[in-house]
Design an enzyme around this catalytic site. Structure first.
Site, PDB file in Angstrom:
ATOM      1  N   HIS A   1      46.807  50.772  -9.254  1.00 49.89           N
ATOM      2  CA  HIS A   1      45.514  50.891  -8.999  1.00 49.89           C
ATOM      3  C   HIS A   1      45.128  52.383  -9.275  1.00 49.89           C
ATOM      4  O   HIS A   1      43.821  52.578  -9.408  1.00 49.89           O
ATOM      5  CB  HIS A   1      45.135  50.315  -7.682  1.00 49.89           C
ATOM      6  CG  HIS A   1      44.748  48.752  -8.149  1.00 49.89           C
ATOM      7  ND1 HIS A   1      43.755  48.281  -8.803  1.00 49.89           N
ATOM      8  CD2 HIS A   1      45.042  47.795  -7.153  1.00 49.89           C
ATOM      9  CE1 HIS A   1      43.565  46.797  -8.540  1.00 49.89           C
ATOM     10  NE2 HIS A   1      44.416  46.543  -7.774  1.00 49.89           N
TER      11      HIS A   1
ATOM     12  N   GLU B   1      41.997  44.329 -12.124  1.00 49.75           N
ATOM     13  CA  GLU B   1      43.183  43.486 -11.579  1.00 49.75           C
ATOM     14  C   GLU B   1      44.341  43.223 -12.848  1.00 49.75           C
ATOM     15  O   GLU B   1      45.328  43.163 -12.454  1.00 49.75           O
ATOM     16  CB  GLU B   1      42.676  42.141 -10.858  1.00 49.75           C
ATOM     17  CG  GLU B   1      42.204  42.773  -9.594  1.00 49.75           C
ATOM     18  CD  GLU B   1      43.094  43.534  -8.631  1.00 49.75           C
ATOM     19  OE1 GLU B   1      44.171  43.650  -8.801  1.00 49.75           O
ATOM     20  OE2 GLU B   1      42.355  44.139  -7.842  1.00 49.75           O
TER      21      GLU B   1
ATOM     22  N   TYR C   1      43.857  38.210 -12.055  1.00 51.42           N
ATOM     23  CA  TYR C   1      45.049  39.045 -11.991  1.00 51.42           C
ATOM     24  C   TYR C   1      46.036  38.538 -13.081  1.00 51.42           C
ATOM     25  O   TYR C   1      46.492  39.234 -14.073  1.00 51.42           O
ATOM     26  CB  TYR C   1      45.736  38.580 -10.706  1.00 51.42           C
ATOM     27  CG  TYR C   1      44.875  39.336  -9.356  1.00 51.42           C
ATOM     28  CD1 TYR C   1      45.532  40.421  -8.837  1.00 51.42           C
ATOM     29  CD2 TYR C   1      43.654  38.816  -9.115  1.00 51.42           C
ATOM     30  CE1 TYR C   1      44.791  40.933  -7.670  1.00 51.42           C
ATOM     31  CE2 TYR C   1      43.002  39.197  -7.781  1.00 51.42           C
ATOM     32  CZ  TYR C   1      43.642  40.258  -7.310  1.00 51.42           C
ATOM     33  OH  TYR C   1      42.807  40.942  -6.316  1.00 51.42           O
TER      34      TYR C   1
ATOM     35  N   ASP D   1      33.118  37.321  -4.111  1.00 53.24           N
ATOM     36  CA  ASP D   1      34.016  36.721  -3.322  1.00 53.24           C
ATOM     37  C   ASP D   1      34.172  35.079  -3.685  1.00 53.24           C
ATOM     38  O   ASP D   1      35.156  34.533  -3.386  1.00 53.24           O
ATOM     39  CB  ASP D   1      34.050  36.884  -1.851  1.00 53.24           C
ATOM     40  CG  ASP D   1      35.602  36.919  -1.356  1.00 53.24           C
ATOM     41  OD1 ASP D   1      36.396  37.527  -1.848  1.00 53.24           O
ATOM     42  OD2 ASP D   1      36.018  36.479  -0.073  1.00 53.24           O
TER      43      ASP D   1
ATOM     44  N   HIS E   1      51.813  47.605  -7.412  1.00 51.85           N
ATOM     45  CA  HIS E   1      50.703  47.165  -7.691  1.00 51.85           C
ATOM     46  C   HIS E   1      49.554  47.932  -7.172  1.00 51.85           C
ATOM     47  O   HIS E   1      48.787  48.514  -8.071  1.00 51.85           O
ATOM     48  CB  HIS E   1      50.173  45.650  -7.092  1.00 51.85           C
ATOM     49  CG  HIS E   1      49.030  44.898  -7.454  1.00 51.85           C
ATOM     50  ND1 HIS E   1      48.698  44.069  -8.562  1.00 51.85           N
ATOM     51  CD2 HIS E   1      47.793  45.241  -6.746  1.00 51.85           C
ATOM     52  CE1 HIS E   1      47.482  43.859  -8.745  1.00 51.85           C
ATOM     53  NE2 HIS E   1      46.967  44.619  -7.648  1.00 51.85           N
ATOM     54  N   GLU E   2      49.400  48.524  -6.069  1.00 48.04           N
ATOM     55  CA  GLU E   2      48.610  49.155  -5.255  1.00 48.04           C
ATOM     56  C   GLU E   2      48.273  50.760  -5.929  1.00 48.04           C
ATOM     57  O   GLU E   2      47.589  51.204  -6.253  1.00 48.04           O
ATOM     58  CB  GLU E   2      48.307  49.240  -3.926  1.00 48.04           C
ATOM     59  CG  GLU E   2      48.561  47.883  -3.115  1.00 48.04           C
ATOM     60  CD  GLU E   2      47.379  46.837  -3.443  1.00 48.04           C
ATOM     61  OE1 GLU E   2      46.216  47.344  -3.952  1.00 48.04           O
ATOM     62  OE2 GLU E   2      47.634  45.828  -3.621  1.00 48.04           O
TER      63      GLU E   2
ATOM     64  N   MET F   1      45.421  46.854  -0.283  1.00 51.29           N
ATOM     65  CA  MET F   1      44.157  47.351  -0.894  1.00 51.29           C
ATOM     66  C   MET F   1      44.321  48.739  -1.315  1.00 51.29           C
ATOM     67  O   MET F   1      44.851  49.685  -0.557  1.00 51.29           O
ATOM     68  CB  MET F   1      43.042  47.130   0.166  1.00 51.29           C
ATOM     69  CG  MET F   1      41.720  47.794  -0.261  1.00 51.29           C
ATOM     70  SD  MET F   1      40.930  46.795  -1.609  1.00 51.29           S
ATOM     71  CE  MET F   1      40.090  48.127  -2.517  1.00 51.29           C
ATOM     72  N   GLU F   2      43.924  48.882  -2.610  1.00 49.77           N
ATOM     73  CA  GLU F   2      44.268  50.163  -3.257  1.00 49.77           C
ATOM     74  C   GLU F   2      43.330  51.241  -2.764  1.00 49.77           C
ATOM     75  O   GLU F   2      42.951  52.309  -3.750  1.00 49.77           O
ATOM     76  CB  GLU F   2      43.988  50.118  -4.808  1.00 49.77           C
ATOM     77  CG  GLU F   2      42.590  49.743  -5.349  1.00 49.77           C
ATOM     78  CD  GLU F   2      42.324  48.134  -5.301  1.00 49.77           C
ATOM     79  OE1 GLU F   2      42.821  47.468  -4.637  1.00 49.77           O
ATOM     80  OE2 GLU F   2      41.549  47.790  -6.076  1.00 49.77           O
ATOM     81  N   ASN F   3      43.200  51.749  -1.539  1.00 51.81           N
ATOM     82  CA  ASN F   3      42.167  52.740  -1.085  1.00 51.81           C
ATOM     83  C   ASN F   3      42.721  54.018  -1.390  1.00 51.81           C
ATOM     84  O   ASN F   3      44.087  54.186  -1.411  1.00 51.81           O
ATOM     85  CB  ASN F   3      41.941  52.765   0.603  1.00 51.81           C
ATOM     86  CG  ASN F   3      41.225  51.287   0.886  1.00 51.81           C
ATOM     87  OD1 ASN F   3      40.262  50.674   0.258  1.00 51.81           O
ATOM     88  ND2 ASN F   3      41.715  50.639   1.734  1.00 51.81           N
TER      89      ASN F   3
ATOM     90  N   GLN G   1      37.821  46.752   5.291  1.00 52.43           N
ATOM     91  CA  GLN G   1      38.183  46.198   3.988  1.00 52.43           C
ATOM     92  C   GLN G   1      36.651  46.285   3.288  1.00 52.43           C
ATOM     93  O   GLN G   1      35.920  45.309   3.604  1.00 52.43           O
ATOM     94  CB  GLN G   1      38.683  44.881   4.198  1.00 52.43           C
ATOM     95  CG  GLN G   1      38.916  44.140   2.720  1.00 52.43           C
ATOM     96  CD  GLN G   1      39.404  44.734   1.705  1.00 52.43           C
ATOM     97  OE1 GLN G   1      40.512  45.592   1.896  1.00 52.43           O
ATOM     98  NE2 GLN G   1      38.984  44.992   0.407  1.00 52.43           N
TER      99      GLN G   1
HETATM  100 ZN   LIG Z   1      44.806  44.619  -7.302  1.00 54.90          ZN
END
Ligand SMILES: [Zn+2]
Length: 602
Positions: A293, A312, A379, A371, A289-290, A264-266, A133
């Site tokens: 992205h 976001e 969001y 973070d 959602h992903e 996670m939008e990898n 991540q």
């Molecule tokens: Zn997101």
């Protein structure tokens, strides 16, 4: 709209990005599960556009063994003093004509991005698993790079690992294991470092439609493919809104439950928690959602982490538009209502915590880790702001604007200031009344919510409130039983999160006897129930809560549950006992947060 380029100012990277351009990475890596390390070489193709005498990269906990330039020429390098937030800058001597810089290095078993799972933490229980991540600033713990969202590069990779395992990355991916244990990857679209991703383990693949599919451990792959069967339709819907999908394939990997996020939008390969597999497709908005992205974030990218809401807020807005096409307006209004309810709670909590500035969309991260301000604000407030713009300019005009925006700024960086300029130039256009309604300053640079803001309305939830009231006053569970036969996960969430905090314990037992919330297979419903159970000291649920906290590492669930425990001395003691067993199963982003929640660190 004509693309303007923005200056990249990034307080979270040491990289000299305005002097040296990193254009391509060749990453050659050996994964060592026994030592929990990666031995690798990172070969960067660079353009030393200002003739700099140094290349400066970000690193965290890396052991640098050797650095060479171009055709193997030795050079000097120095790892600078460690900064507690940013790690260590790596200074490498280069020359005006240097084209290649090759760094040989090894990662630490404590690399913040990487999570090495033992077989017990997987579904199969036989093979270990690795997941990464990188967002926000953890890519530097496994690749020496300019670790800021304003720097983009393409990459190729060669990964060697045990023959029993397969590796996948945010790139073109294999679909089955090979006999050599060597996999080659290629990412031809330029991406920022926070989208560098790897997972490795006993992984299988199942296709869904022509250009999408699911990776998961073999025992889960079929259920995952069934849960996500709407993906091809989601892609069609997304493209109909904001233009073509530009990343070739869209696949999802379902990871072990320790994965710290929902998703996670990898690029090309969304990383997802197994907690969205409910068996009835009720939590797949997360995939929307992903997928969204792929436009907002991966294509048009926040220039630095203070502009995170651009990634976001747009993505939540886009997610809800996809879900509206897929399931109808009433469904997306339920999602919006839950998001709105969450937003009000977060604003109150962050304000009470003495950090009202963190409820602005554009935040100030001076001297802070990105973070530290992580919350639902970028969001859900971001979403509501964009909905506010939509409602005042009209959906058709706003969609036209967004489509052009994604197209014009594809593979480019965006700042809050430039976005404000674009809105003024293309939508507000000097109309003072409209400017007042859109209220850029009030939404983006002011704490809390502007007095005038859209309020999502779900008639389903309004009806549900009436039922819930009569259940609470009469104590008759059959009222809920009859009505709830067709309830979606969202209706259950709304019901549970709106039950009074002082709900009588007999009613809790009656609800649990009827609906078995304590052992719910739907993680959203279970987590909401657990929060209420802790508030009411409903002890029957405590063994299940402990099991959940040890098994699941998704921070969104952990934070409210541990926070609720921490409100009383007895609860805190219990939470710390559980945490001792659970913490080794968490990724660094989760345990760093929970350490603070339980007061174990400052
Ligand atoms: Zn997101």
């Amino acid at each position: 709209m004509e693309a303007q380029s923005v200056d990249i100012i990034d307080i979270h990277s040491f990289g000299n990005m305005n002097d040296v351009v990193l254009s391509h990475l060749f990453w050659d890596a050996q994964l060592n599960f026994d030592s929990r390390t990666i031995e690798a070489s990172a070969a960067w193709t660079i353009d030393n556009k200002n003739g700099a005498d140094k290349l400066i990269l970000d690193t965290e906990n890396l052991t640098i063994k050797n650095v060479t330039l171009d055709k193997g020429h030795k050079t000097t390098f120095e790892l600078m003093e460690a900064d507690p937030v940013l790690g260590r800058a790596l200074h490498i001597q280069i020359y005006p004509d240097t084209k290649n810089v090759v760094i040989e290095y090894e990662t630490s078993p404590e690399a913040s991005a990487l999570q090495w799972l033992n077989p017990q933490q997987t579904a199969g229980k036989v093979h270990p698993f690795l997941l990464s991540q990188s967002q926000a600033i953890m890519a530097r713990s496994w690749i020496p790079c300019m670790d800021g969202p304003g720097v983009r590069f393409t990459y190729d990779a060669k990964v060697t690992l045990d023959k029993d395992l397969m590796a996948v990355m945010s790139a073109s991916n294999p679909t089955k294991k090979n006999d050599e244990g060597v996999y080659n990857f290629s990412m031809k679209q330029a991406i920022p470092s926070y989208l560098m991703a790897i997972a490795a383990g006993d992984i299988a693949f199942q296709g869904i439609g022509k250009n999408s599919g699911v990776y998961a451990e073999p025992s889960l792959v079929e259920a995952a493919a069934a849960e996500f069967e709407d993906i091809p339709q989601m892609i069609t819907d997304a493209e109909s809104l904001y233009g073509p999908y530009t990343w070739d394939r869209y696949d999802v990997i379902v990871l072990p439950p320790s994965f710290p996020f929902g998703g996670m939008e990898n690029p090309r390969l969304t990383f997802a928690t197994p907690t969205i597999i409910a068996g009835d497709k009720s939590l797949v908005a997360l995939v929307a959602h992903e997928l969204a992205h792929s436009w907002s974030g991966n294509l048009v990218t926040n220039s630095n982490w203070e502009d995170f809401w651009l990634n976001e807020g747009f993505t939540v807005y886009f997610e809800q538009r996809i879900m509206e096409l897929l399931r109808g307006r009433e469904y997306s209004e339920m999602l919006a209502s839950l998001s709105y309810q969450g937003l009000l709670g977060e604003i109150a909590a962050i304000t009470e915590d003495g950090r009202p500035g963190d409820t602005r969309l554009k935040v100030n991260l001076d001297g802070r880790h990105p973070d530290d301000t992580f919350s639902g604000i970028p969001y859900d407030k971001g979403y509501l702001f964009l909905r506010n713009v939509e409602e005042h300019v009209g959906r058709e005009r706003f969609d036209g604007f967004l489509k052009t925006y994604f197209n014009t700024y594809a593979f480019k960086s965006m700042t809050t200031e430039l976005f404000e300029e674009l809105l003024e130039e293309h939508l507000i256009q000097g109309d003072e009344e409209l400017a007042e309604k859109i209220n850029l300053k009030g939404w983006i640079h002011t704490a809390g919510l502007p007095e005038s803001h859209p309020i999502p309305v779900s008639s389903t939830f309004t009806e549900l409130e009436t039922l819930s009231d009569s259940f609470i006053s009469s104590g008759d569970v059959s009222i809920i039983k009859d009505a709830s036969e067709k309830w979606s996960s969202q209706e259950w969430q709304y019901f549970l999160t709106n039950l009074p905090d002082d709900l009588n314990l007999n009613l809790m037992s009656a609800l649990d006897a009827e609906f078995n919330f304590t052992n719910s297979g739907n993680s959203e419903i279970a987590a909401d129930w657990y929060e209420l159970a802790i508030k009411r000291n409903y002890e029957e649920a405590f063994p299940a809560i402990e099991e959940f906290l040890i098994r699941v590492g998704r921070r969104k669930f952990l934070t409210p549950i541990y926070s609720e425990f921490a409100k009383t001395p007895g609860g805190l003691a219990r939470a710390i006992q559980i945490y001792e067993k659970a913490r080794p199963n968490y990724h660094s982003v989760s345990y760093n947060t929970i350490d603070k929640v339980l007061g174990l660190v400052e």
